[in-house]
Design an enzyme around this catalytic site. Sequence first.
Site, PDB file in Angstrom:
ATOM      1  N   TYR A 230      -2.888   4.895   3.299  1.00 40.86           N
ATOM      2  CA  TYR A 230      -2.723   4.948   4.623  1.00 40.86           C
ATOM      3  C   TYR A 230      -3.813   5.945   5.279  1.00 40.86           C
ATOM      4  O   TYR A 230      -4.370   5.460   6.299  1.00 40.86           O
ATOM      5  CB  TYR A 230      -1.425   5.210   5.212  1.00 40.86           C
ATOM      6  CG  TYR A 230      -1.370   5.677   6.805  1.00 40.86           C
ATOM      7  CD1 TYR A 230      -1.526   4.770   7.592  1.00 40.86           C
ATOM      8  CD2 TYR A 230      -1.167   7.230   6.980  1.00 40.86           C
ATOM      9  CE1 TYR A 230      -1.479   5.430   8.987  1.00 40.86           C
ATOM     10  CE2 TYR A 230      -1.086   7.564   8.180  1.00 40.86           C
ATOM     11  CZ  TYR A 230      -1.270   6.752   9.228  1.00 40.86           C
ATOM     12  OH  TYR A 230      -1.204   7.121  10.749  1.00 40.86           O
TER      13      TYR A 230
ATOM     14  N   TYR B 293       0.891  -1.325  -0.011  1.00 41.99           N
ATOM     15  CA  TYR B 293       0.169  -0.092  -0.090  1.00 41.99           C
ATOM     16  C   TYR B 293       0.904   1.282  -0.060  1.00 41.99           C
ATOM     17  O   TYR B 293       2.073   0.963   0.207  1.00 41.99           O
ATOM     18  CB  TYR B 293      -1.026   0.069   1.348  1.00 41.99           C
ATOM     19  CG  TYR B 293      -0.128   0.335   2.568  1.00 41.99           C
ATOM     20  CD1 TYR B 293       0.082  -0.677   3.299  1.00 41.99           C
ATOM     21  CD2 TYR B 293      -0.211   1.613   2.903  1.00 41.99           C
ATOM     22  CE1 TYR B 293       0.570  -0.440   4.542  1.00 41.99           C
ATOM     23  CE2 TYR B 293       0.448   1.842   4.208  1.00 41.99           C
ATOM     24  CZ  TYR B 293       0.932   0.862   5.003  1.00 41.99           C
ATOM     25  OH  TYR B 293       1.478   1.349   6.167  1.00 41.99           O
ATOM     26  N   CYS B 294       0.195   2.251  -0.433  1.00 42.21           N
ATOM     27  CA  CYS B 294       1.011   3.646  -0.359  1.00 42.21           C
ATOM     28  C   CYS B 294       0.204   4.824   0.003  1.00 42.21           C
ATOM     29  O   CYS B 294      -0.400   4.663   1.192  1.00 42.21           O
ATOM     30  CB  CYS B 294       1.661   3.809  -1.993  1.00 42.21           C
ATOM     31  SG  CYS B 294       0.335   3.688  -3.263  1.00 42.21           S
ATOM     32  N   ARG B 295       0.294   5.893  -0.532  1.00 40.23           N
ATOM     33  CA  ARG B 295      -0.563   7.012  -0.228  1.00 40.23           C
ATOM     34  C   ARG B 295      -2.029   7.045  -0.476  1.00 40.23           C
ATOM     35  O   ARG B 295      -2.704   7.864   0.252  1.00 40.23           O
ATOM     36  CB  ARG B 295       0.068   8.217  -0.801  1.00 40.23           C
ATOM     37  CG  ARG B 295       1.535   8.706  -0.446  1.00 40.23           C
ATOM     38  CD  ARG B 295       2.199   9.720  -1.040  1.00 40.23           C
ATOM     39  NE  ARG B 295       3.410  10.062  -0.568  1.00 40.23           N
ATOM     40  CZ  ARG B 295       4.489  10.711  -1.340  1.00 40.23           C
ATOM     41  NH1 ARG B 295       4.254  11.265  -2.579  1.00 40.23           N
ATOM     42  NH2 ARG B 295       5.520  11.045  -0.757  1.00 40.23           N
ATOM     43  N   GLY B 296      -2.475   6.298  -1.517  1.00 42.09           N
ATOM     44  CA  GLY B 296      -3.812   6.292  -1.735  1.00 42.09           C
ATOM     45  C   GLY B 296      -4.028   6.088  -3.126  1.00 42.09           C
ATOM     46  O   GLY B 296      -3.068   5.742  -3.913  1.00 42.09           O
TER      47      GLY B 296
END
Lengths: 219, 219
Positions: free
Chosen positions: B207, B177-180
């Site tokens: 996140y 996963y990352c920023r969106g």
Amino acid sequence: MELRSFKNQVYSELAEMTRALANPHRLEMLELLAQGAASVESIAAETGLSVANASQHLQTLKKTRLVASRKDGKYRYYELANTDVFRVWMELRQLGFSQNAHIEKLIRDFRTEPGTLECVTTDDLLQRLRKRQAILLDVRPRQEYEQGHIASARSIPVRELMDQLNALPRDREIVAYCRGPLCAMADDAVQLLKKKGYRASRLEIGYPEWKTIGLPVET
Amino acid sequence: MELRSFKNQVYSELAEMTRALANPHRLEMLELLAQGAASVESIAAETGLSVANASQHLQTLKKTRLVASRKDGKYRYYELANTDVFRVWMELRQLGFSQNAHIEKLIRDFRTEPGTLECVTTDDLLQRLRKRQAILLDVRPRQEYEQGHIASARSIPVRELMDQLNALPRDREIVAYCRGPLCAMADDAVQLLKKKGYRASRLEIGYPEWKTIGLPVET
DNA sequence: CAATTAATCAATCATATTATTGAATAATAG
DNA sequence: CTATTATTCAATAATATGATTGATTAATTG
């Protein structure tokens, strides 16, 4: 496609849509359209704009598909494109209230002027309706009531309230609602009812909020 | 106060706040700040703006209290004023996706280029983590991981991934996963992992979304 | 068909927004 | 104290926004 170019395009499209929201008159129009479809003329009258100016603003909203329109006879009716638009307006309003003390103060001051601060919460109202303790009154213009209203509400537009008082029983509490937290119609109704000896209070939200959280409505 | 004047004031304040949101660079900054506090310099670098320009945009956001800042040594760190700000951004993004086919197409095209379309839903991930079927990987820059990350996630920034492959077991599925949803880091990570023979997929959200819906996080 | 009504269009002017540039502050390091 | 670094400030020019005005289009009415 390159990452930066992709980002630039997506953020630009989103910003363009946000810019369409970012005008006081257009926000007011969205709140008005959340009550149901309305003609350019009626929107202009309600917001205090010239027809040409209102038309321009509506086209700005339409360009980013925030509103849709259909023509019926010589009138063109505008309406919200979908419920997501109202959700965004609710979140923006909520954010404004939480971030901007000035807005909160404006509302508090305006509300306390007529001395009617008591708000009934949604849960409260549902309980009282179940126990048949309260009568629910939609005080918006009849045309808006007819486009949709809270289940079991009866319509007495605030302008007609004075003439229709005898239709209301004095032994039950009356809860009035209108377009939403920024609308003063329910406040005015409560003020009048209290002066005439009724027990009355306003619902903290309006019809569009009630509908958006999925509570029962009628058409 | 008169009703029209009251309305004009409230809608003007709300529109002013909305105008602060209505710029592609400022929207990108909000998404970036949703990962945690950041200095002007790092924000400028990440968004590709000059420092002076980034500073101006941040001050525009600050004027309407959408972001706050604190000074630490010679750096000034900006951060989102509260979670409501991110909620509004999520709603705007959602509205953009639903109203603007062009945005959806941009994202679809960008995603399918590297050929990694499969997204793991939040519920999926929770299940797989419970059964210990998957490893959760935070591929954002370490500094963002350190300001907060999904519970049980381990940090391997996408830039370091190539060098740290041997630290990952080959027998378990990897979820990155990352920023969106608009961030490509997880896509890049998944692409690399797949090429090296791992089973990998990306989480559909990032996140800040995870944290905002109230799921467990660590600092 | 002419008159009326509802809405849009097109042009204009005043104002607001934004990127750029170079100068000015403020904190730290040597 | 001087140099360096991070940020802000101030001025400018290009572009966008918004209200007003009068003309135009489209549907309806008499």
